[in-house]
Design an enzyme around this catalytic site. Sequence first.
Site, short mmCIF file in Angstrom:
data_model
loop_
_atom_site.label_atom_id
_atom_site.label_comp_id
_atom_site.label_asym_id
_atom_site.label_seq_id
_atom_site.Cartn_x
_atom_site.Cartn_y
_atom_site.Cartn_z
N TYR A 249 0.84 -1.20 0.00
CA TYR A 249 0.00 0.00 0.00
C TYR A 249 0.88 1.25 0.00
O TYR A 249 1.80 1.37 0.81
CB TYR A 249 -0.93 0.05 1.22
N ARG B 156 -12.88 9.72 -3.33
CA ARG B 156 -11.91 8.76 -3.86
C ARG B 156 -11.97 8.72 -5.39
O ARG B 156 -10.94 8.67 -6.06
CB ARG B 156 -12.15 7.36 -3.29
N GLN C 127 -15.75 10.01 9.19
CA GLN C 127 -16.26 8.79 8.53
C GLN C 127 -16.11 7.57 9.45
O GLN C 127 -16.98 6.71 9.52
CB GLN C 127 -15.51 8.55 7.21
N LYS D 25 -22.87 9.19 -1.90
CA LYS D 25 -22.43 10.54 -2.31
C LYS D 25 -22.23 10.68 -3.83
O LYS D 25 -22.09 11.79 -4.32
CB LYS D 25 -21.17 10.93 -1.57
N GLU E 21 -18.77 7.77 12.12
CA GLU E 21 -20.11 7.44 11.61
C GLU E 21 -20.24 5.93 11.34
O GLU E 21 -21.15 5.27 11.84
CB GLU E 21 -20.37 8.22 10.31
#
Length: 329
Positions: free
Chosen positions: A54, A227, A293, A215, A296
Amino acid sequence: MKYRRLGKSGLLVSEVALGNWITHGAQVDDTTAQACVNAALDAGITTFDTADAYSETRAESVLGESLKGIRRESIELCTKVYHPTGTGHNDRGLSRKHIMEACHASLRRLQTEYIDVYYAHRFDSTVSLEETFVAFSDLVRQGKVLYIGVSEWTAEQIKLGAALARELRVPFVASQPQYSMLWRVIEAEVIPACEREGIGQVVWSPLAQGILSGKYVPDKPIPEGSRASTTAGSLFFERLAGQWLRKEVLQAVERLGPIAQESGLTLPQLAVAWVLQNSQVSSVIIGASKPEQVKENVKAAGVCLDPEVIRQINSVLNDVVEFDPSKTG
Ligand code: NDP
């Protein structure tokens, strides 16, 4: 937060885990990464997922820094090996040489003495499975790795791996596939095969990379900073765009909004909670570009969805769900 056993193992993992693909070391700065990790810890998340590849290895370093000072025994640190970490011909795959070198590099970057779950990030058809599992077995015996997992392996590959793991007495207890309301390819073959072997699912992209947050709206521009906007032009974006950013998918996702609302949840929470209704899922790995985020989405832990809600979700998404098991991997 609730905690579940990882497959047949004694290891408890948090129902919601935090992953850092695309975000740490790339999309978000280190301060935001730290804020996301802090939000996760505050919410009771103990399971953290990363991979050596990553952000060209930076993601592991950022996670290691962000978790500095946290009692090691209080968290589960999971990482992976397979994808290239350099340009050399041995800097990839599941050979003994690369597994050993990659593991040592991950331990250094994560600033830890051991990895809780070490995953083969993909199946390597160019290396014998025995070589791979003997290397894993040696890392387990050395105490550098506690449990073994695989990611995006087919049911057949998992069965072969499980047979070798039994022979070598390696705790192969986790499978890490993609799973969401939109992508259910593991249901037909991978989950039954794993259930027989006592292997738990630790699943990725529960929001289908943000699509199930609602979204991305049909006929509206892609939101700034999302993203899909930040990865525009990349191979990854091509896959995302081709797969999810289609009008029929976005329209179906829009119709999930009222179902979430009636359940007292936001759409992202409904998406994460849906994944957790599957008893074979040990943990669901969320991604986050902002701490809000995390705060939530984590509220989906412990939520029990009414069977009628599940029926409504299936009826709304029916035409856009991918079930084909041959798409595993
Ligand atoms: P998700 O499907 O949860 O997508 C996360 C992204 O969705 C966020 O980064 C954010 O993107 C957006 N998002 C999240 N919550 C909200 C919200 N409440 N409202 C609006 N937008 C939201 O998971 P990922 O695709 O990030 O995957 C999670 C983890 O799974 C990875 O970090 C990694 O650890 C693992 N993984 C493993 C793979 C494997 O091959 N084994 C492959 C891929 C992932 P933004 O704000 O930028 O739009």
